[in-house]
Design an enzyme around this catalytic site. Structure first.
Site, PDB file in Angstrom:
ATOM      1  N   ASN A   1       6.326 -35.634  -0.803  1.00 50.36           N
ATOM      2  CA  ASN A   1       5.407 -36.669   0.147  1.00 50.36           C
ATOM      3  C   ASN A   1       4.625 -36.079  -1.302  1.00 50.36           C
ATOM      4  O   ASN A   1       2.950 -36.677  -1.285  1.00 50.36           O
ATOM      5  CB  ASN A   1       4.597 -35.408   0.991  1.00 50.36           C
ATOM      6  CG  ASN A   1       3.360 -34.705   1.251  1.00 50.36           C
ATOM      7  OD1 ASN A   1       2.983 -36.699   2.270  1.00 50.36           O
ATOM      8  ND2 ASN A   1       3.074 -34.085   1.131  1.00 50.36           N
TER       9      ASN A   1
ATOM     10  N   GLY B   1      -2.654 -30.839   3.931  1.00 48.68           N
ATOM     11  CA  GLY B   1      -2.743 -32.147   4.476  1.00 48.68           C
ATOM     12  C   GLY B   1      -1.447 -32.478   5.302  1.00 48.68           C
ATOM     13  O   GLY B   1      -0.254 -32.071   5.826  1.00 48.68           O
TER      14      GLY B   1
ATOM     15  N   ASP C   1       4.225 -27.756 -10.879  1.00 48.68           N
ATOM     16  CA  ASP C   1       4.194 -29.272 -11.319  1.00 48.68           C
ATOM     17  C   ASP C   1       4.634 -29.760 -11.294  1.00 48.68           C
ATOM     18  O   ASP C   1       5.525 -30.394 -11.785  1.00 48.68           O
ATOM     19  CB  ASP C   1       3.221 -28.886 -11.707  1.00 48.68           C
ATOM     20  CG  ASP C   1       2.021 -29.451 -12.688  1.00 48.68           C
ATOM     21  OD1 ASP C   1       2.362 -31.141 -11.998  1.00 48.68           O
ATOM     22  OD2 ASP C   1       1.065 -29.917 -13.355  1.00 48.68           O
TER      23      ASP C   1
ATOM     24  N   LYS D   1       0.967 -46.288  -6.517  1.00 46.90           N
ATOM     25  CA  LYS D   1       1.770 -46.605  -4.734  1.00 46.90           C
ATOM     26  C   LYS D   1       2.614 -47.551  -4.295  1.00 46.90           C
ATOM     27  O   LYS D   1       3.384 -47.947  -3.464  1.00 46.90           O
ATOM     28  CB  LYS D   1       0.669 -46.625  -3.848  1.00 46.90           C
ATOM     29  CG  LYS D   1       0.178 -44.870  -3.280  1.00 46.90           C
ATOM     30  CD  LYS D   1       1.686 -43.668  -2.857  1.00 46.90           C
ATOM     31  CE  LYS D   1       0.825 -42.055  -3.180  1.00 46.90           C
ATOM     32  NZ  LYS D   1       1.827 -41.633  -2.294  1.00 46.90           N
TER      33      LYS D   1
ATOM     34  N   PRO E   1       0.803 -44.337   5.130  1.00 39.45           N
ATOM     35  CA  PRO E   1      -0.233 -44.490   6.299  1.00 39.45           C
ATOM     36  C   PRO E   1      -1.549 -44.857   5.531  1.00 39.45           C
ATOM     37  O   PRO E   1      -1.755 -45.195   4.358  1.00 39.45           O
ATOM     38  CB  PRO E   1      -0.236 -43.043   6.476  1.00 39.45           C
ATOM     39  CG  PRO E   1       1.124 -42.463   5.642  1.00 39.45           C
ATOM     40  CD  PRO E   1       1.001 -43.192   4.062  1.00 39.45           C
TER      41      PRO E   1
ATOM     42  N   TYR F   1      -4.594 -46.461  -8.582  1.00 43.87           N
ATOM     43  CA  TYR F   1      -3.347 -45.393  -7.648  1.00 43.87           C
ATOM     44  C   TYR F   1      -2.952 -46.769  -6.699  1.00 43.87           C
ATOM     45  O   TYR F   1      -1.777 -46.308  -6.665  1.00 43.87           O
ATOM     46  CB  TYR F   1      -4.624 -44.760  -6.332  1.00 43.87           C
ATOM     47  CG  TYR F   1      -4.308 -44.610  -5.438  1.00 43.87           C
ATOM     48  CD1 TYR F   1      -3.178 -42.933  -5.401  1.00 43.87           C
ATOM     49  CD2 TYR F   1      -4.561 -44.898  -3.596  1.00 43.87           C
ATOM     50  CE1 TYR F   1      -3.269 -42.349  -4.013  1.00 43.87           C
ATOM     51  CE2 TYR F   1      -3.891 -44.207  -2.629  1.00 43.87           C
ATOM     52  CZ  TYR F   1      -3.090 -43.099  -2.664  1.00 43.87           C
ATOM     53  OH  TYR F   1      -2.252 -42.335  -1.731  1.00 43.87           O
TER      54      TYR F   1
HETATM   55  P1  NDP Z   1      -3.490 -33.419   0.317  1.00 46.19           P
HETATM   56  O1  NDP Z   1      -4.402 -33.513  -1.482  1.00 46.19           O
HETATM   57  O2  NDP Z   1      -4.372 -32.536   1.202  1.00 46.19           O
HETATM   58  O3  NDP Z   1      -1.687 -32.910   0.275  1.00 46.19           O
HETATM   59  C1  NDP Z   1      -1.509 -33.454  -1.980  1.00 46.19           C
HETATM   60  C2  NDP Z   1      -0.308 -32.272  -2.020  1.00 46.19           C
HETATM   61  O4  NDP Z   1       0.085 -32.876  -3.303  1.00 46.19           O
HETATM   62  C3  NDP Z   1      -0.737 -30.931  -1.935  1.00 46.19           C
HETATM   63  O5  NDP Z   1      -0.511 -29.471  -0.983  1.00 46.19           O
HETATM   64  C4  NDP Z   1      -0.509 -30.518  -3.444  1.00 46.19           C
HETATM   65  O6  NDP Z   1      -0.193 -29.181  -3.527  1.00 46.19           O
HETATM   66  C5  NDP Z   1       0.440 -31.452  -3.673  1.00 46.19           C
HETATM   67  N1  NDP Z   1       0.860 -31.577  -5.127  1.00 46.19           N
HETATM   68  C6  NDP Z   1      -0.932 -32.840  -5.486  1.00 46.19           C
HETATM   69  N2  NDP Z   1      -0.362 -32.519  -7.282  1.00 46.19           N
HETATM   70  C7  NDP Z   1       0.253 -31.895  -7.499  1.00 46.19           C
HETATM   71  C8  NDP Z   1       1.413 -31.886  -8.354  1.00 46.19           C
HETATM   72  N3  NDP Z   1       0.861 -32.017  -9.987  1.00 46.19           N
HETATM   73  N4  NDP Z   1       2.784 -30.853  -8.646  1.00 46.19           N
HETATM   74  C9  NDP Z   1       2.835 -30.339  -7.273  1.00 46.19           C
HETATM   75  N5  NDP Z   1       2.275 -30.831  -6.594  1.00 46.19           N
HETATM   76  C10 NDP Z   1       1.172 -31.240  -6.085  1.00 46.19           C
HETATM   77  O7  NDP Z   1      -3.612 -35.175   0.106  1.00 46.19           O
HETATM   78  P2  NDP Z   1      -2.131 -35.748   1.487  1.00 46.19           P
HETATM   79  O8  NDP Z   1      -1.558 -34.806   2.610  1.00 46.19           O
HETATM   80  O9  NDP Z   1      -3.514 -36.446   2.439  1.00 46.19           O
HETATM   81  O10 NDP Z   1      -1.304 -36.717   0.588  1.00 46.19           O
HETATM   82  C11 NDP Z   1       0.026 -36.164   0.728  1.00 46.19           C
HETATM   83  C12 NDP Z   1       0.965 -37.883   0.046  1.00 46.19           C
HETATM   84  O11 NDP Z   1       0.022 -38.837   1.105  1.00 46.19           O
HETATM   85  C13 NDP Z   1       0.075 -37.769  -1.319  1.00 46.19           C
HETATM   86  O12 NDP Z   1       0.871 -38.609  -1.595  1.00 46.19           O
HETATM   87  C14 NDP Z   1      -1.150 -39.479  -0.883  1.00 46.19           C
HETATM   88  O13 NDP Z   1      -0.989 -39.689  -1.518  1.00 46.19           O
HETATM   89  C15 NDP Z   1      -0.290 -39.867   0.273  1.00 46.19           C
HETATM   90  N6  NDP Z   1      -1.166 -40.541   1.300  1.00 46.19           N
HETATM   91  C16 NDP Z   1      -2.472 -40.028   1.833  1.00 46.19           C
HETATM   92  C17 NDP Z   1      -3.335 -40.748   2.753  1.00 46.19           C
HETATM   93  C18 NDP Z   1      -4.730 -40.231   2.755  1.00 46.19           C
HETATM   94  O14 NDP Z   1      -4.698 -41.153   3.776  1.00 46.19           O
HETATM   95  N7  NDP Z   1      -5.493 -38.913   3.040  1.00 46.19           N
HETATM   96  C19 NDP Z   1      -2.568 -42.162   3.071  1.00 46.19           C
HETATM   97  C20 NDP Z   1      -1.276 -42.778   2.539  1.00 46.19           C
HETATM   98  C21 NDP Z   1      -0.700 -41.954   1.594  1.00 46.19           C
HETATM   99  P3  NDP Z   1      -0.950 -28.127  -4.716  1.00 46.19           P
HETATM  100  O15 NDP Z   1      -2.190 -28.565  -5.604  1.00 46.19           O
HETATM  101  O16 NDP Z   1      -0.571 -26.519  -4.363  1.00 46.19           O
HETATM  102  O17 NDP Z   1      -0.130 -28.613  -5.804  1.00 46.19           O
HETATM  103  C1  8X3 Z   2      -5.204 -43.399   1.194  1.00 46.61           C
HETATM  104  C2  8X3 Z   2      -4.539 -44.712   1.987  1.00 46.61           C
HETATM  105  O1  8X3 Z   2      -6.395 -46.807   1.848  1.00 46.61           O
HETATM  106  O2  8X3 Z   2      -7.612 -44.185   0.951  1.00 46.61           O
HETATM  107  O3  8X3 Z   2      -3.317 -43.389   0.288  1.00 46.61           O
HETATM  108  O4  8X3 Z   2      -6.057 -45.364  -0.272  1.00 46.61           O
HETATM  109  S1  8X3 Z   2      -6.622 -44.971   1.364  1.00 46.61           S
END
Ligand code: NDP
Ligand code: 8X3
Length: 251
Positions: A86, A14, A59, A156, A182, A152
């Site tokens: 992130n 992501g 982790d 945030k 975002p 959640y």
């Molecule tokens: P993804 O699920 O694609 O990516 C999440 C990432 O976080 C992965 O690389 C995962 O790596 C890592 N991660 C999760 N849990 C752990 C852990 N316990 N330890 C270490 N790493 C961890 O989601 P996004 O790219 O969308 O999310 C990235 C950020 O953006 C998050 O903070 C999310 O809340 C935020 N966000 C996302 C939105 C969306 O609509 N997608 C909107 C707004 C904010 P791995 O599993 O390999 O550890």
């Molecule tokens: C991710 C955006 O609207 O799905 O943070 O919670 S929403």
């Protein structure tokens, strides 16, 4: 050519992965973090053609593992200029009265405490060098609460508060702190939220054009490229089809 070292958590998919790919093109040296080692290795192999890359697998919930991993970096790599907090996810989408304790723990431990544990290791490097840029990935869910978003959203909102708190406390050290919030971005986010249920995850983005991870990477790069006297403090970015956390136009 940018010579800064950037540590990105959640680089295995992501937003984190897209950011790593974009920063590599701009020659940032990269410390890529995540739990899934094979993905980290594959990404590192890819990006090594463009820039210097190293990986750390931990982790973010495990404070000792976070400290051990970051302290294991060779001296040159320890001089982190940019921290991109992130890593994070939503776990579940349930009303508060039926939510799962495991989901609540996961969100508070990863999104809030994990961000703190990583920051705790990097901030002393920045304060001692009187320079640095921390980018925290919040969410529209950290600006507005939506039905069933409860924990959640709370996690945030905490990221937003920590971003503001960091900006205040780190002000004497010349450290920039940016919050990026975002709306809907199509990544593995919904798949994780719905515990691998592809059917449920795909309905989230039905009938609208969501943001792409690359859109957020662009904003991250833009904020990193601001002149020394400029900090982009707080950025909310939504798909055009989304007007608020809960109002979305679908075809
Ligand atoms: P993804 O699920 O694609 O990516 C999440 C990432 O976080 C992965 O690389 C995962 O790596 C890592 N991660 C999760 N849990 C752990 C852990 N316990 N330890 C270490 N790493 C961890 O989601 P996004 O790219 O969308 O999310 C990235 C950020 O953006 C998050 O903070 C999310 O809340 C935020 N966000 C996302 C939105 C969306 O609509 N997608 C909107 C707004 C904010 P791995 O599993 O390999 O550890
Ligand atoms: C991710 C955006 O609207 O799905 O943070 O919670 S929403």
């Amino acid at each position: 050519m940018d010579k800064r070292i950037a540590l990105i958590t959640g680089a295995t998919s992501g937003i984190g992965e897209a950011t790593a790919r974009l920063l590599a093109k701009h020659h940032f040296s990269l410390v890529l973090c995540g739990r899934r080692q094979e993905r980290l290795q594959a990404l590192a192999n890819d990006l090594k053609k463009e820039t210097k890359v190293t990986t750390l697998s931990f982790d973010v919930r495990d404070q000792k593992a976070v400290a051990r991993a970051i302290q294991s970096l060779p001296t040159d790599w320890k001089q982190i200029d940019v921290l991109i907090n992130n890593a994070g996810n939503a776990h579940g989408l349930d009303p508060i009265q039926t939510g799962s304790i495991d989901d609540w723990d996961a969100m508070m431990d990863i999104n809030v405490k994990g961000l703190l544990y990583v920051s705790k290791e990097i901030i002393p490097v920045m304060t001692s060098r009187q320079t640095g840029h921390i980018i925290n990935i919040g969410s529209i869910a950290g600006k507005e609460v939506y039905p069933n978003g409860n924990v959640y959203c709370a996690s945030k909102f905490a990221v937003d508060a920590l971003t503001k708190g960091m900006r205040l406390d780190l002000n004497p050290f010349g450290i920039k702190v940016t919050g990026i919030h975002p709306g809907m971005v199509e990544t593995e986010f919904s798949l994780v939220r719905f515990k691998g249920d592809e059917q449920k995850a795909s309905t989230v983005y039905k009938g609208l054009e969501p943001l792409k991870a690359e859109d957020i990477a662009d904003v991250i790069l833009y904020s990193l490229q601001a002149p020394k006297h400029v900090v982009l403090a707080d950025i909310t970015i939504l798909p055009t089809a989304q007007a608020s956390a809960a109002l979305v136009k679908r075809s």
